[in-house]
Design a protein around this motif. Structure first.
Motif, short mmCIF file in Angstrom:
data_model
loop_
_atom_site.label_atom_id
_atom_site.label_comp_id
_atom_site.label_asym_id
_atom_site.label_seq_id
_atom_site.Cartn_x
_atom_site.Cartn_y
_atom_site.Cartn_z
N GLN A 160 13.05 -30.57 -61.25
CA GLN A 160 13.47 -29.63 -62.41
C GLN A 160 14.63 -29.05 -61.83
N VAL B 253 17.92 -26.42 -62.63
CA VAL B 253 18.21 -25.24 -63.39
C VAL B 253 19.54 -24.64 -63.09
N SER C 15 23.05 -22.33 -63.56
CA SER C 15 23.59 -20.95 -63.91
C SER C 15 24.83 -20.83 -63.55
N CYS D 203 22.80 -24.27 -58.94
CA CYS D 203 21.69 -25.13 -59.48
C CYS D 203 20.45 -25.20 -58.60
N GLU D 204 19.56 -24.56 -59.16
CA GLU D 204 18.28 -24.49 -58.49
C GLU D 204 17.34 -25.76 -58.74
N THR E 286 19.47 -25.40 -53.51
CA THR E 286 20.21 -24.82 -54.50
C THR E 286 21.37 -25.52 -54.12
N TYR F 4 26.56 -29.71 -66.20
CA TYR F 4 25.26 -30.28 -65.76
C TYR F 4 25.15 -30.55 -64.23
N GLY G 29 19.85 -31.14 -65.25
CA GLY G 29 19.50 -29.93 -65.45
C GLY G 29 20.06 -29.47 -67.13
N GLN G 30 19.50 -28.39 -67.61
CA GLN G 30 20.19 -28.03 -69.11
C GLN G 30 21.53 -27.73 -69.12
N THR H 190 25.50 -25.66 -68.26
CA THR H 190 25.85 -24.17 -68.59
C THR H 190 27.12 -24.27 -68.95
#
Length: 123
Positions: A3, A5, A7, A22-23, A77, A94, A114-115, A117
């Motif tokens: 996963q 994520v 930011s 990105c974590e 990260t 992304y 990832g989703q 930003t």
């Protein structure tokens, strides 16, 4: 299942700087590539920069000299620092990952995404 994520996006004036992070979780492989992609409205997704598990990096021509990709392995990260931002850098960014060491910025190569930003560069 990995996963990711992302930011750190936001609105910046031209000439400014931004750091995206990105974590990654659920991902503990030794051979990997992690990358940042971006997609502007009406345009195809394009690779921006990648880093692999032995710190080899690749940058797209559009950001070379302005971007730095790095990773904190202990914190799972990756970061993307972009300086001298331009309006054409405006896009959804992304982070992505795949298992392997072929250095490629082709989106089709990447398995985990990832989703995203949003980064907006305007005055």
């Amino acid at each position: 299942q990995a996963q990711l994520v992302a930011s750190g996006g936001g609105s910046v004036e031209p000439g400014g700087s931004l750091t995206l992070s990105c974590e990654v979780s659920g991902y503990s492989y030794t051979s990997y590539c992690m990358a940042w992609f971006r997609q502007a409205p009406g345009k195809e997704r394009e690779g921006v920069a990648l880093i692999d598990d032995i710190d080899r990096v690749v940058y797209a021509k559009s950001v070379k000299g302005r971007a730095t990709i790095s990773q904190e392995i202990a914190n799972n990260t990756i970061h993307l620092d972009i300086t001298n931002l331009k309006p054409e850098d405006t896009a959804f960014y992304y982070c992505a990952a795949y298992l392997g060491r072929t250095l490629s910025l082709l989106p089709s190569k990447y398995t985990y995404w990832g989703q995203g930003t949003q980064v907006t560069v305007s005055s």
